[in-house]
Scaffold this active site. Structure first.
Site, PDB file in Angstrom:
ATOM      1  N   LYS A 145       0.841  -1.197   0.000  1.00 17.66           N
ATOM      2  CA  LYS A 145       0.000   0.000   0.000  1.00 17.66           C
ATOM      3  C   LYS A 145       0.879   1.251   0.000  1.00 17.66           C
ATOM      4  O   LYS A 145       1.910   1.292   0.672  1.00 17.66           O
ATOM      5  CB  LYS A 145      -0.913  -0.024   1.228  1.00 17.66           C
ATOM      6  CG  LYS A 145      -1.967   1.080   1.261  1.00 17.66           C
ATOM      7  CD  LYS A 145      -2.886   0.906   2.469  1.00 17.66           C
ATOM      8  CE  LYS A 145      -3.955   1.986   2.529  1.00 17.66           C
ATOM      9  NZ  LYS A 145      -4.854   1.814   3.698  1.00 17.66           N
ATOM     10  N   SER A 223      -9.625   1.640   2.699  1.00 15.19           N
ATOM     11  CA  SER A 223      -8.819   2.398   1.754  1.00 15.19           C
ATOM     12  C   SER A 223      -7.694   1.571   1.125  1.00 15.19           C
ATOM     13  O   SER A 223      -6.989   2.059   0.239  1.00 15.19           O
ATOM     14  CB  SER A 223      -8.184   3.595   2.474  1.00 15.19           C
ATOM     15  OG  SER A 223      -7.305   3.151   3.511  1.00 15.19           O
ATOM     16  N   SER A 247     -10.237  -0.659   6.770  1.00 13.83           N
ATOM     17  CA  SER A 247      -9.506  -0.623   5.504  1.00 13.83           C
ATOM     18  C   SER A 247      -8.779  -1.909   5.138  1.00 13.83           C
ATOM     19  O   SER A 247      -8.252  -2.021   4.038  1.00 13.83           O
ATOM     20  CB  SER A 247      -8.507   0.540   5.505  1.00 13.83           C
ATOM     21  OG  SER A 247      -9.187   1.750   5.344  1.00 13.83           O
TER      22      SER A 247
END
Length: 545
Positions: A145, A223, A247
């Site tokens: 990420k 996210s 997330s």
């Protein structure tokens, strides 16, 4: 081989003193104002003082591959690929090349990555061939990420604020994964500053759900969207995300993955662009429980750069916990466990309700499992709802200079940042007190009734730092249905054991989305420029963590 936590008389959560964890979280919340400078109380722990050091690769981390997976290296789990790599039947270069080929073929559709390190990943695979064997993560291509620092590689948090940031070092989690032999394929798309599903900073939808690539309106979960889509679409063996308000669990449930958000402090947050000091959690998004355990085992442990990781119980044998246990040929749960069912969990006639009932029925048939109805603590809706906004000042405070510089830097998520900057001190203090009341009631009122609880939402376990595991349990209209298990402090081993037992009896986690149609060159830039929908202000506010 007996796991250390078994040797100590059960899973790790039975050895943790509840009051010391509440005290630690109280100091952590109060210490957010002086993040990183305040020592936290040790968690009182009555289990084994140390984890046995292994002299070789973990015997449970290698799984003979399914015949249907051998023909395509990108279909292999970490444990299956590790089996072939250790046996000399697969090379790291071949594995990396297979994933890079899929990225080249399909990521114009998925838009999972915002940066692919093609040459660097191939070179890393070649170096591994010449070096010693690192263990089950040796040669595994991973998706990172884009809020994790990567040395010499842009880390933008998909934002205008960090658009030009190139960190000089790796985040602790990244450094540990690569030290264990993992290979960084690239940085994945995410919600701007980790607040929504993946979009451009100004709100244009980018990453799609791997199960519905032609429909950008289908929420892929955020996210950590790009990591979820990369793993689901077989663009990486596994990946890492962060969770402050769902997330990791949301993209895992949306895309048929097994995601693990550990207890606060179990894995270091050092070198990750912060969202909320007292609620951020790093963790893996994987294909099954065994892979999640292998990933977290590499990431976890004390870090001198992150006080949240210090003074905790030792990391138990997560890989053994994620290995199904048997009495003779009969499956049994590694430790007797009461699975708590919250009110309304199986209500209704929808496909989701049916999948939940089947999930519980399957677990109920496992030796050592008791499925019990539980009641929620008093004032549940108030404590989990109204006071959730106290996270916003923690996120806003470090970024006040940027808010003063130019509000446009915060793009689609500006409203929530302003909410945090404008919240009154009295409301913030009241909310922090409410959070501790909630934690105390969960640990006493709720976990007096059960050992693991099923959930329909990541709230409140991500609010109060408790571990969660998301896993697939079926499909509805061709899209995955998942659920979330929550546990006591440091119950990662117990959660993994439950998931491993369930996955040994079902095959939902083996299901993969079909490959999308190839996209002509240049289509990605057109999609990003405006062919995709834009988040409305209401959607941004609803999804913002």
């Amino acid at each position: 081989m007996t796991a250390p936590s078994e040797a100590g008389g059960g899973p790790q959560d039975v050895h943790v003193d509840r009051r010391s964890f509440v005290a630690r979280m109280a100091v952590l919340s109060a210490g957010a104002a002086v993040a990183g400078t305040v020592g936290l109380p040790r968690v009182a722990f009555g289990g084994p003082a140390a984890v046995r050091t292994r002299t070789g690769p973990h015997p449970d981390a290698y799984t003979s591959p399914r015949p249907e997976a051998v023909a395509d290296p990108t279909e292999l789990t970490i444990a299956e690929a590790a089996y072939l790599l250790r046996a000399g039947r697969l090379r790291a270069e071949t594995l990396v090349e297979a994933y890079l080929a899929r990225i080249a073929a399909f990521d114009d559709v998925y838009q999972a990555f915002n940066l692919v390190l093609t040459e660097e990943a191939a070179a890393a695979a070649r170096r591994l061939r010449r070096g010693h064997y690192h263990g089950p993560l040796h040669g595994m291509p991973l998706a990172i990420k884009d809020n994790y620092y990567t040395a010499g590689v842009p880390t933008t948090a998909n934002s205008y604020v960090f658009a030009d940031f190139v960190p000089p070092f790796d985040a602790t989690a990244v450094a540990r994964l690569t030290a264990a032999g993992g290979i960084v394929l690239g940085k994945t798309q995410m919600g701007p500053l980790a607040t929504t599903r993946a979009t451009t900073p100004n709100g244009v939808v980018t990453t799609v759900n791997a199960w519905t690539p032609d429909d950008p309106s289908t929420n892929p979960g955020g996210s950590s969207t790009g990591t979820g889509t990369a793993v689901a679409g077989r663009l990486a063996t596994s990946g890492i995300g962060t969770q402050t308000g769902g997330s990791i669990t949301a993209p895992s449930n949306a895309q048929n993955l097994t995601g693990l958000k550990p207890t606060m402090g179990r894995a270091s947050l050092y070198g990750i662009v912060p969202l909320t000091y007292s609620r951020d959690h790093p963790g893996p998004l994987a294909r099954d429980a065994k892979d999640a355990a292998i990933m977290l085992a590499a990431m976890a442990g004390s870090d001198p750069n992150d006080p949240r990781t210090q003074g905790l119980p030792p990391v138990p044998d997560l890989v053994a916990a994620a290995t199904p246990a048997y009495r003779g040929r009969r499956l049994k749960l590694r430790w007797p466990t009461r699975i708590g069912v919250i009110p309304g969990f199986v209500s209704g006639t929808s496909a989701t309700a049916a999948a939940r009932r089947a999930f519980l029925d399957t677990l109920a048939g496992v030796e050592g499992v008791s499925v019990v109805d539980v009641t929620l603590p008093d004032e549940w809706d108030l404590l989990t709802g109204r006071f959730n906004d106290v996270r916003l000042p923690e996120r806003a405070e470090p970024f006040v200079p940027y808010l003063r510089q130019d509000l446009r830097l915060f793009g689609v998520s500006l409203t929530s940042w302003l909410q945090g900057a404008l919240m009154g001190a009295d409301e913030y203090v009241t909310g922090q007190r409410a959070k501790l009341v909630l934690l105390d009631r969960v640990l006493t009122d709720l976990f007096d009734q059960c050992d693991v609880v099923v959930q329909t939402s990541p709230v409140p376990f991500d609010i109060i730092g408790l571990p969660e595991l998301a896993l697939p349990i079926g499909f509805s209209g061709g899209q995955p249905v998942g659920t979330i298990l929550g546990g006591r402090p440091y119950a990662e081993d117990r959660l993994l054991a439950v998931a491993a037992a369930y996955q040994s009896l079902t095959d939902w986690h083996w299901q993969r989305p079909p490959d999308p149609a190839a996209t002509p060159a240049g289509a990605r830039s057109l999609a990003t420029a405006g062919a995709r929908p834009r988040l409305t202000a209401e959607e941004a506010a609803e999804q913002s963590q």
